[in-house]
Motif scaffolding. Sequence first.
Motif, PDB file in Angstrom:
ATOM      1  N   ASN A   1       1.996  -3.573  -4.742  1.00 41.45           N
ATOM      2  CA  ASN A   1       2.115  -4.319  -3.637  1.00 41.45           C
ATOM      3  C   ASN A   1       1.076  -3.708  -2.549  1.00 41.45           C
ATOM      4  O   ASN A   1       0.347  -2.580  -3.061  1.00 41.45           O
ATOM      5  CB  ASN A   1       3.369  -4.431  -3.011  1.00 41.45           C
ATOM      6  CG  ASN A   1       4.294  -3.144  -2.775  1.00 41.45           C
ATOM      7  OD1 ASN A   1       3.340  -2.118  -2.606  1.00 41.45           O
ATOM      8  ND2 ASN A   1       5.325  -3.036  -2.294  1.00 41.45           N
ATOM      9  N   GLU A   2       0.898  -3.775  -1.361  1.00 42.85           N
ATOM     10  CA  GLU A   2      -0.272  -3.443  -0.519  1.00 42.85           C
ATOM     11  C   GLU A   2       0.503  -1.828   0.110  1.00 42.85           C
ATOM     12  O   GLU A   2      -0.576  -1.176   0.348  1.00 42.85           O
ATOM     13  CB  GLU A   2      -0.029  -4.101   0.829  1.00 42.85           C
ATOM     14  CG  GLU A   2       1.005  -4.583   1.643  1.00 42.85           C
ATOM     15  CD  GLU A   2       0.895  -5.462   2.781  1.00 42.85           C
ATOM     16  OE1 GLU A   2       1.798  -5.531   3.749  1.00 42.85           O
ATOM     17  OE2 GLU A   2      -0.173  -6.327   2.807  1.00 42.85           O
ATOM     18  N   ASP A   3       1.609  -1.654  -0.279  1.00 45.08           N
ATOM     19  CA  ASP A   3       2.240  -0.171   0.119  1.00 45.08           C
ATOM     20  C   ASP A   3       2.046   0.827  -1.193  1.00 45.08           C
ATOM     21  O   ASP A   3       2.424   1.920  -0.975  1.00 45.08           O
ATOM     22  CB  ASP A   3       3.560  -0.296   0.549  1.00 45.08           C
ATOM     23  CG  ASP A   3       3.792  -1.005   1.630  1.00 45.08           C
ATOM     24  OD1 ASP A   3       2.903  -1.175   2.544  1.00 45.08           O
ATOM     25  OD2 ASP A   3       5.073  -1.602   1.609  1.00 45.08           O
TER      26      ASP A   3
END
Length: 195
Positions: free
Chosen positions: A166-168
């Motif tokens: 994910n973007e994290d």
Amino acid sequence: MVEEKLDRILITDTWLSLFEGAKACSLISPYSNHLPILITPEVVNTVRRRRRFCFDNMWLKEVNYREMVKHSWDKTIGMDVLLRITVCSQDIWRWGHEYNRDFLRKIEGTKAKFERLRTRRDSVATFILEQRAKEHWWKGGDSNTKYFHNSVKMRKRRNKVHKLQNEDGVWIDNADAIGSVMVDYFQLLFTATKW
């Protein structure tokens, strides 16, 4: 000295039905210990008897049957009851003969149509498997559908997304969460940013 007859005649049931009165006799031959057999075919004239009337319960479901019986019965008004029954049964026999002949034709036609549809379905299924397998060498060679089926399964396994980041930067391996990561990524990608 023991003598035994070794020479035989072979015939089929069809031949025997044509020549029921055929006779066979052995001829004497001075040059061989085998005896030639002479067959004298005789055609037996058999009188063909009319087939016995058999009522078929399936006829009761036909609208035409009821109309035909009513018409047959109505046209014999004023005749003796036994004669009316005889005329009606003859009409039923003729109608049933035609109906059964047409019914057999319909069955054969339906079987032929089913066979055409089955072969079409098989060719469509093969085409879909070939297309899904993304294999093109089949045009010039063997079209083994088991191969294409396995190829589709292998392609499906190879293309399946097992985990996404994910973007994290966290790796997600849950199927539902992977879907959410994909949706979030494309929403972020296609959302218009103001400059």
